[in-house]
Design an enzyme around this catalytic site. Structure first.
Site, PDB file in Angstrom:
ATOM      1  CB  CYS A   9      65.660   1.410  30.056  1.00  0.00           C
ATOM      2  SG  CYS A   9      65.222   2.551  28.953  1.00  0.00           S
ATOM      3  NE  ARG A  15      69.166   2.594  31.635  1.00  0.00           N
ATOM      4  CZ  ARG A  15      68.882   2.622  32.818  1.00  0.00           C
ATOM      5  NH1 ARG A  15      69.366   1.772  33.472  1.00  0.00           N
ATOM      6  NH2 ARG A  15      67.639   2.945  33.197  1.00  0.00           N
ATOM      7  CG  ASP A 127      69.200   6.618  32.755  1.00  0.00           C
ATOM      8  OD1 ASP A 127      69.708   7.020  31.510  1.00  0.00           O
ATOM      9  OD2 ASP A 127      68.448   6.748  33.033  1.00  0.00           O
TER      10      ASP A 127
END
Length: 154
Positions: A9, A15, A127
């Site tokens: 990420c 994440r 996100d």
């Protein structure tokens, strides 16, 4: 031979460490720890050496996960170390692609959302960093869904 999986990420604090932790939990539940190497990384270097965001850790703990890996930055060497590299969104994918050395590197890269089964039509793991509790819960819902499907396909 171990399956080597890397989740990527933006900063490696929300994440991707969550996906790493969820996938490790699935693998452990199935008694397959020895068959997998699972890691995570971030596109940027802002959080290198830090634990995952406290909010993601807290939401993970409420589901029985322990997200405790330390952030690191993705590097071109990861193409050699991993069989499968899973980006959380298109921007992460593009950043990984910009670091690829040849076409065969990109044959290892996928978008994690492509493995979703219960959330069909969703194309990215958003996100949650700038969101509230709901954003972290939703990201975890998607990550759990995709990782379960991914495990079944391996």
């Amino acid at each position: 031979m171990k399956a080597k999986i890397l989740f990527v990420c933006l900063g490696n604090i929300c994440r991707s460490p969550a996906a790493e932790g969820v996938m490790k939990a699935i693998v452990h539940r199935e008694g397959r720890d020895e068959d997998f190497l699972i890691d995570s990384a971030g596109i940027g270097s802002w959080h290198v050496g830090q634990l995952p965001d406290w909010r993601m850790r807290r939401h993970g703990e409420m589901r029985g996960y322990h997200f405790n890996s330390l952030a690191r930055q993705f590097s071109a060497d990861d193409f050699d170390r991993f069989d499968l590299i899973l980006a959380m969104d298109d921007e992460n994918y593009d950043s990984i692609e910009s670091r690829s050395r040849h076409e065969s590197d990109m044959q290892k890269v996928r978008i994690l959302a492509d493995y979703l089964t219960s959330h069909r039509g969703v194309t990215t793991i958003p996100d949650p960093y700038y969101g509230g509790a709901h954003a972290f819960e939703y990201a975890l819902d998607l990550i759990e869904d995709a990782c379960e499907s991914l495990f079944e396909q391996l």
